[in-house]
Design a protein around this motif. Structure first.
Motif, mmCIF file in Angstrom:
data_model
loop_
_atom_site.group_PDB
_atom_site.id
_atom_site.type_symbol
_atom_site.label_atom_id
_atom_site.label_comp_id
_atom_site.label_asym_id
_atom_site.label_seq_id
_atom_site.Cartn_x
_atom_site.Cartn_y
_atom_site.Cartn_z
ATOM 1 N N ALA A 91 -6.252 -1.998 -3.270
ATOM 2 C CA ALA A 91 -6.667 -3.226 -2.598
ATOM 3 C C ALA A 91 -5.970 -4.440 -3.201
ATOM 4 C CB ALA A 91 -8.177 -3.381 -2.679
ATOM 5 N N ALA A 92 -5.892 -4.486 -4.522
ATOM 6 C CA ALA A 92 -5.212 -5.598 -5.182
ATOM 7 C C ALA A 92 -3.720 -5.596 -4.858
ATOM 8 C CB ALA A 92 -5.438 -5.533 -6.692
ATOM 9 N N SER A 93 -3.109 -4.421 -4.803
ATOM 10 C CA SER A 93 -1.686 -4.324 -4.466
ATOM 11 C C SER A 93 -1.419 -4.852 -3.062
ATOM 12 C CB SER A 93 -1.210 -2.867 -4.558
ATOM 13 O OG SER A 93 -1.227 -2.412 -5.877
ATOM 14 N N LEU A 128 0.831 -1.205 0.000
ATOM 15 C CA LEU A 128 0.000 0.000 0.000
ATOM 16 C C LEU A 128 0.866 1.257 0.000
ATOM 17 C CD1 LEU A 128 -2.861 -0.898 2.519
ATOM 18 C CD2 LEU A 128 -3.123 -0.386 0.082
ATOM 19 N N SER A 129 1.915 1.249 0.807
ATOM 20 C CA SER A 129 2.817 2.397 0.861
ATOM 21 C C SER A 129 3.443 2.665 -0.500
ATOM 22 C CB SER A 129 3.907 2.155 1.909
ATOM 23 O OG SER A 129 4.811 3.234 1.966
ATOM 24 N N GLY A 130 3.938 1.602 -1.145
ATOM 25 C CA GLY A 130 4.547 1.764 -2.464
ATOM 26 C C GLY A 130 3.551 2.237 -3.504
ATOM 27 N N ALA A 131 2.332 1.677 -3.491
ATOM 28 C CA ALA A 131 1.320 2.070 -4.469
ATOM 29 C C ALA A 131 0.932 3.535 -4.314
ATOM 30 C CB ALA A 131 0.094 1.177 -4.330
ATOM 31 N N ILE A 132 0.799 3.996 -3.067
ATOM 32 C CA ILE A 132 0.444 5.399 -2.824
ATOM 33 C C ILE A 132 1.551 6.323 -3.304
ATOM 34 C CG2 ILE A 132 0.002 7.108 -1.026
ATOM 35 C CD1 ILE A 132 -1.285 4.808 0.601
ATOM 36 N N LEU A 133 2.799 6.004 -2.946
ATOM 37 C CA LEU A 133 3.922 6.859 -3.346
ATOM 38 C C LEU A 133 4.077 6.897 -4.859
ATOM 39 C CD1 LEU A 133 6.589 5.916 -0.642
ATOM 40 C CD2 LEU A 133 5.371 8.083 -0.870
ATOM 41 N N GLN A 134 3.885 5.769 -5.523
ATOM 42 C CA GLN A 134 4.003 5.750 -6.981
ATOM 43 C C GLN A 134 2.911 6.570 -7.640
ATOM 44 O OE1 GLN A 134 4.293 1.603 -8.175
ATOM 45 N NE2 GLN A 134 6.113 1.283 -6.898
ATOM 46 N N ARG A 135 1.727 6.577 -7.066
ATOM 47 C CA ARG A 135 0.656 7.422 -7.599
ATOM 48 C C ARG A 135 0.937 8.889 -7.350
ATOM 49 N NH1 ARG A 135 -5.565 5.434 -7.073
ATOM 50 N NH2 ARG A 135 -5.364 3.309 -7.849
ATOM 51 N N ILE A 136 1.389 9.224 -6.142
ATOM 52 C CA ILE A 136 1.661 10.619 -5.796
ATOM 53 C C ILE A 136 2.711 11.209 -6.726
ATOM 54 C CG2 ILE A 136 2.706 12.107 -4.050
ATOM 55 C CD1 ILE A 136 1.365 10.409 -1.927
#
Length: 330
Positions: free
Chosen positions: A276-278, A72-80
């Motif tokens: 959620a999938a990530s 979740l942390s990685g997915a959020i940072l990659q989106r940001i």
């Protein structure tokens, strides 16, 4: 959430749960599945309860939670940042959390909850430093990566200094922890990562609209949200807390935050990664790697971070090469 994302998340969580269940039965002290169920229900001998409930169950639950949190942390940072190379381990957030925890372990002689506080403080200070250097009329993904790599190198030097100056016993404990391991997990670690996810997941549901707005671009996101920077700060704080608590619970397990969102994105063939999938894929990666680390070289047990690095390093090189090709093509 799209149907494909829901299907992937459900499948990954199911597989992760099955592997976690298998991990309760496998090891130097093999236990049948029916016996494991009986032990969880209160049966079994004292030794069997200690093996299953005292050792293997906290390890499996911590692995599931830590994998989901890192992903979740990685997915959020990659989106940001709009950059697939951005993850808490690559840009130094994990290193900051590790340094904070190591100060507690080797300098202050603390453990348990003090380690959690140290990891969180180190991650927050590191994130603040990276943003202070990288932010210039907006948040550029590649600038964030470059600054983060530099900060991570600096923090790595601090970690090495602490290990050199620590006494031999604490240095050995700290070195094993720094690799990233689920060995000797307890209910404390399960509680730390469980409470973190219990607080953060509802927060993410509230911030989901802001995350979707960032996909439209900085200017439009700022206009629609009415916030400077398109409302990145709360999302960044959530990502840092997830990485810090996961690091506090299991050490800085490398590359899960980088790999899980990219695997999810490529399976779904979508421009943006489903959170959620990530999380489900991250949990699956960690429990699978931990079980393999326990069994491949038995009776010797490898830290789970060794296997995630074997998987993650080629992915990082692939993303770097791909970004380089796109840059030349542009």
């Amino acid at each position: 959430m799209s149907r494909s994302s829901l299907l992937l998340g459900t499948t990954a969580w199911t597989l992760a749960a099955l592997i976690a269940a298998c991990s309760l039965t496998l090891g130097e002290y093999p236990i049948s599945f029916t016996d494991a169920v009986s032990i969880l229900g209160g049966g079994g001998t004292l030794i069997e309860r200690d093996v299953v409930i005292g050792d293997r169950l906290p390890r499996a639950l911590t692995g599931l939670g830590v994998g989901a949190a890192f992903a979740l942390s990685g997915a959020i940072l990659q989106r940001i940042a709009g950059n697939p190379l951005v993850s808490p381990d690559v840009i130094g957030i994990n290193s900051g959390a590790a340094l904070g925890a190591l100060i507690v372990l080797t300098v202050l002689g603390g453990s348990g909850l003090m380690t959690v506080v140290g990891a969180l403080a180190g991650a927050l200070l590191t994130a603040a430093l990276i943003l202070a250097i990288a932010y210039k009329r907006g948040l550029n993904g590649f600038r964030l990566v470059l600054v983060g790599i530099g900060v991570a190198a600096m923090l790595g030097s601090g970690i090495s200094l602490l290990l050199i100056r620590a006494d031999i016993y604490r240095a050995l404990v700290a070195a094993a922890w720094l690799t990233g391991s689920l060995a000797n997990r307890t209910t404390l670690h399960v509680t730390v990562i469980g409470l973190t996810l219990a607080v953060v997941v509802p927060t993410l549901l509230i911030l989901a609209r802001q995350l979707r707005l960032l996909e439209l671009g900085d200017d439009l996101a700022q206009t629609l949200s009415g916030r400077a920077g398109g409302g990145r700060t709360p999302l960044l704080l959530v990502a840092v807390v997830l990485a810090a608590m996961a690091t506090a619970a299991a050490g800085p397990i490398g590359f899960v935050a980088l790999v899980a969102p990219q695997i999810t994105r490529r399976i779904l063939a979508e421009r943006q990664t489903g959170l959620a999938a990530s999380a489900a894929v991250g949990a699956l990666i960690v429990v699978s790697a931990d079980l393999a680390a326990r069994l491949l070289f038995s009776p010797t047990e490898l830290p789970v971070g060794v296997l995630t690095a074997i998987l993650g390093a080629p992915m990082l090189l692939y993303l770097l090469a791909r970004a380089n090709r796109i840059g030349h093509a542009g």
